[in-house]
Design a protein around this motif. Structure first.
Motif, PDB file in Angstrom:
ATOM      1  N   ALA A 100       6.979  -5.909   1.116  1.00  0.00           N
ATOM      2  CA  ALA A 100       5.593  -5.884   0.648  1.00  0.00           C
ATOM      3  C   ALA A 100       5.486  -6.403  -0.778  1.00  0.00           C
ATOM      4  O   ALA A 100       4.551  -7.148  -1.115  1.00  0.00           O
ATOM      5  CB  ALA A 100       5.042  -4.464   0.733  1.00  0.00           C
ATOM      6  N   THR A 122      -0.475  -5.022  -4.902  1.00  0.00           N
ATOM      7  CA  THR A 122       0.775  -5.084  -4.147  1.00  0.00           C
ATOM      8  C   THR A 122       1.456  -3.724  -4.086  1.00  0.00           C
ATOM      9  O   THR A 122       1.886  -3.269  -3.010  1.00  0.00           O
ATOM     10  CB  THR A 122       1.726  -6.112  -4.783  1.00  0.00           C
ATOM     11  OG1 THR A 122       1.110  -7.406  -4.738  1.00  0.00           O
ATOM     12  CG2 THR A 122       3.050  -6.167  -4.049  1.00  0.00           C
ATOM     13  N   THR A 125      -0.433  -1.262  -1.884  1.00  0.00           N
ATOM     14  CA  THR A 125      -0.223  -1.530  -0.456  1.00  0.00           C
ATOM     15  C   THR A 125       1.187  -1.145  -0.031  1.00  0.00           C
ATOM     16  O   THR A 125       1.400  -0.639   1.063  1.00  0.00           O
ATOM     17  CB  THR A 125      -0.457  -3.016  -0.159  1.00  0.00           C
ATOM     18  OG1 THR A 125      -1.760  -3.397  -0.628  1.00  0.00           O
ATOM     19  CG2 THR A 125      -0.372  -3.296   1.341  1.00  0.00           C
ATOM     20  N   GLY A 129      -1.074   3.545  -2.033  1.00  0.00           N
ATOM     21  CA  GLY A 129      -2.435   3.312  -2.462  1.00  0.00           C
ATOM     22  C   GLY A 129      -2.754   3.731  -3.879  1.00  0.00           C
ATOM     23  O   GLY A 129      -2.087   3.353  -4.844  1.00  0.00           O
ATOM     24  N   VAL A 154      -8.266  -1.169  -2.325  1.00  0.00           N
ATOM     25  CA  VAL A 154      -7.437  -0.242  -1.550  1.00  0.00           C
ATOM     26  C   VAL A 154      -8.295   0.777  -0.802  1.00  0.00           C
ATOM     27  O   VAL A 154      -8.082   1.037   0.388  1.00  0.00           O
ATOM     28  CB  VAL A 154      -6.428   0.461  -2.478  1.00  0.00           C
ATOM     29  CG1 VAL A 154      -5.845   1.690  -1.810  1.00  0.00           C
ATOM     30  CG2 VAL A 154      -5.314  -0.490  -2.875  1.00  0.00           C
ATOM     31  N   ASN A 158      -8.674   1.393   3.195  1.00  0.00           N
ATOM     32  CA  ASN A 158      -8.429   2.734   3.733  1.00  0.00           C
ATOM     33  C   ASN A 158      -9.544   3.161   4.677  1.00  0.00           C
ATOM     34  O   ASN A 158      -9.302   3.722   5.748  1.00  0.00           O
ATOM     35  CB  ASN A 158      -8.332   3.754   2.590  1.00  0.00           C
ATOM     36  CG  ASN A 158      -6.937   3.839   2.009  1.00  0.00           C
ATOM     37  OD1 ASN A 158      -5.962   3.598   2.691  1.00  0.00           O
ATOM     38  ND2 ASN A 158      -6.841   4.161   0.746  1.00  0.00           N
ATOM     39  N   HIS A 188      -2.680   2.841   3.251  1.00  0.00           N
ATOM     40  CA  HIS A 188      -2.367   2.993   1.830  1.00  0.00           C
ATOM     41  C   HIS A 188      -2.233   4.449   1.391  1.00  0.00           C
ATOM     42  O   HIS A 188      -1.144   4.918   1.059  1.00  0.00           O
ATOM     43  CB  HIS A 188      -3.439   2.312   0.980  1.00  0.00           C
ATOM     44  CG  HIS A 188      -3.647   0.863   1.302  1.00  0.00           C
ATOM     45  ND1 HIS A 188      -4.371   0.446   2.401  1.00  0.00           N
ATOM     46  CD2 HIS A 188      -3.239  -0.256   0.678  1.00  0.00           C
ATOM     47  CE1 HIS A 188      -4.386  -0.876   2.440  1.00  0.00           C
ATOM     48  NE2 HIS A 188      -3.713  -1.333   1.405  1.00  0.00           N
ATOM     49  N   ALA A 308      -5.469  -8.527  -1.014  1.00  0.00           N
ATOM     50  CA  ALA A 308      -5.275  -7.199  -0.436  1.00  0.00           C
ATOM     51  C   ALA A 308      -5.358  -7.247   1.093  1.00  0.00           C
ATOM     52  O   ALA A 308      -4.543  -6.628   1.788  1.00  0.00           O
ATOM     53  CB  ALA A 308      -6.323  -6.236  -0.996  1.00  0.00           C
ATOM     54  N   TRP A 312      -2.191  -6.555   3.539  1.00  0.00           N
ATOM     55  CA  TRP A 312      -2.338  -5.413   4.438  1.00  0.00           C
ATOM     56  C   TRP A 312      -2.145  -5.819   5.895  1.00  0.00           C
ATOM     57  O   TRP A 312      -1.450  -5.145   6.658  1.00  0.00           O
ATOM     58  CB  TRP A 312      -3.718  -4.789   4.234  1.00  0.00           C
ATOM     59  CG  TRP A 312      -3.976  -3.555   5.022  1.00  0.00           C
ATOM     60  CD1 TRP A 312      -3.197  -2.440   5.098  1.00  0.00           C
ATOM     61  CD2 TRP A 312      -5.110  -3.301   5.863  1.00  0.00           C
ATOM     62  NE1 TRP A 312      -3.777  -1.499   5.921  1.00  0.00           N
ATOM     63  CE2 TRP A 312      -4.952  -2.009   6.394  1.00  0.00           C
ATOM     64  CE3 TRP A 312      -6.249  -4.041   6.185  1.00  0.00           C
ATOM     65  CZ2 TRP A 312      -5.884  -1.439   7.261  1.00  0.00           C
ATOM     66  CZ3 TRP A 312      -7.183  -3.475   7.040  1.00  0.00           C
ATOM     67  CH2 TRP A 312      -7.000  -2.196   7.568  1.00  0.00           C
TER      68      TRP A 312
END
Length: 328
Positions: A100, A122, A125, A129, A154, A158, A188, A308, A312
Motif C-alpha cells: 500500500a 497512503t 489507507t 485511517g 478517508v 469509510n 480504513h 485515495a 483503496w
C-alpha cells in the motif's frame, strides 16, 4: 439570497456569529455523541461558510489535542490479544502495508498530489485511517489543510465501505472468517471495520476486530520510520527546530497500552480513558476542519480524492483476491 449573504460576510457580519457558534459546536462535539467523521465535516462546513476567527489558536489546540488523543487511544488496546492475532498474520500484514505504501506513493506522484497530503492518504489507507493520519501528521509537520483533506477522503470512503462491503460479501458468498479478515485489511478506520463486520455476523465481527487492532499497532514502527526518513530527507533544507517532529507520543501510545494490558485492575479505567480520547480526537478533527478554506480546496483540487479512491480499490481488490484464492 446569495448576494445578501455575500454582502453580509463582506461587511464582517459573519465573524461575530463565528465567535459564538464555534465554542458552542466544540462543546457539543466534546460532550455529545458526534462521530469523528461528522465532527470533521461540521468543522469544514463552518470554516468554509463562517470562517475561523481564531486560526492560530485553533491550530495550536488541534496539535496538542491530537498528540494527547493518540496517546489516550492506546488505553483501549489489549496487547495480548493483538499480539496473538498479529503474530498469526504478520507476514501478509507486512506485505499488505508495504504494498500500500509503494502503490500510494506511485499513484500520488503520478497525479502530482502534494507530498505530505499523498503520504497521509497512503498511510491512512495502509494501516487504520484517521488514527494513522493523526499519528503521522505531527511527525512529518503536515499542514492543517493537508490533514483535513486526507481525513475527509478517508472518512468518505469509510462511509461507502459500510454499504458496499456487506453487499459484495453476500454476492460472492464469503464466509464470516473471510469477510471479517477482508474488512480488517481493506477498510480504513477501526470503527468502520467493526460496523461493516457487525452487519455480516458475530464471527465476522470477532475476526475483523482482532485483525484490525493487530494492524493498528503498525502505526508505531511506520510512524517512527517515516519521521526518521523525512527528517533526514529535509535535514539539509530546514533550520534547526523546524520540519518534522520526533513522534514521542507514539511511545506514549504504546506505553499506555502496555500498562492497561499488564495491570488488569486498570482495564476499566483504560476503557474510560480510551472513550475520552475518542471524544478528544473528535474535537481535534472539528478544529482541523476549521482550517479548510476555499483557496486551499481550489489549490488541492480533485487529485487527492482520485489518489485515495485508486489506492483503496487496488488494495481492496488485491486482498479480496488473495482471500478468495486462499493465499491469506
Amino acid at each position: 439570497m446569495t448576494e445578501l449573504a455575500l454582502s453580509f460576510a463582506s461587511r464582517g457580519g459573519v465573524r461575530p456569529i463565528a465567535r459564538l457558534v464555534l465554542p458552542a459546536l466544540a462543546l457539543i462535539v466534546l460532550f455529545g455523541n458526534m462521530s469523528s467523521g461528522f465532527a470533521l465535516v461540521t468543522g469544514a462546513m463552518v470554516g468554509l461558510t463562517l470562517g475561523n476567527p481564531w486560526p492560530g489558536l485553533s491550530r495550536a489546540l488541534a496539535h496538542r489535542a491530537l498528540t494527547w488523543s493518540v496517546v489516550g487511544l492506546g488505553a483501549g488496546m489489549n496487547l495480548g490479544v493483538v499480539a496473538r492475532v498479529g503474530l498469526h498474520g504478520i507476514g501478509y500484514t507486512a506485505i499488505g502495508i508495504a504494498s500500500a505504501l509503494v502503490m500510494g506513493t506511485l499513484i500520488g506522484r503520478r497525479l502530482r498530489v502534494a507530498p505530505d497530503t499523498s503520504l497521509l492518504i497512503t498511510v491512512g489507507t495502509a494501516i487504520c485511517g484517521g488514527s494513522a493520519i493523526a499519528a503521522v501528521a505531527p511527525a512529518i509537520g503536515a499542514k492543517e489543510h493537508e490533514v483535513s483533506i486526507s481525513l475527509v477522503t478517508v472518512f468518505l470512503l469509510n462511509a461507502i465501505a459500510l454499504f458496499v462491503f456487506p453487499v459484495i460479501g453476500h454476492y460472492f458468498h464469503l464466509g464470516q472468517n473471510a469477510f471479517g479478515l477482508w474488512c480488517a485489511l481493506a477498510i480504513h478506520d477501526t470503527s468502520s471495520v467493526v460496523a461493516a463486520a457487525a452487519q455480516y455476523g458475530p464471527r465476522a465481527l470477532e475476526v475483523a476486530t482482532a485483525a484490525k487492532l493487530a494492524r493498528a499497532l503498525w502505526i508505531v514502527p511506520v510512524t517512527f520510520g517515516i519521521a526518521i526518513y523525512r527528517r533526514r530527507q529535509r535535514g539539509a533544507d530546514v533550520p534547526r527546530g523546524a520540519g518534522p517532529r520526533r513522534p514521542w507520543f507514539i511511545a506514549g501510545f504504546l506505553g499506555v497500552a502496555a500498562i492497561v494490558t499488564f495491570v488488569p485492575a486498570l482495564r476499566d479505567a483504560g476503557r474510560l480513558a480510551s472513550g475520552g480520547a475518542h471524544r478528544l480526537l473528535a474535537v481535534t478533527l472539528f478544529l482541523m476542519g476549521l482550517g479548510l478554506s476555499r483557496p486551499a480546496l481550489r489549490a488541492l483540487g480533485v487529485r487527492p480524492l482520485l489518489q485515495a479512491i485508486g489506492l483503496w480499490l487496488a488494495l481492496g481488490g488485491m486482498t479480496f483476491l488473495a482471500i478468495v484464492v486462499g493465499w491469506i
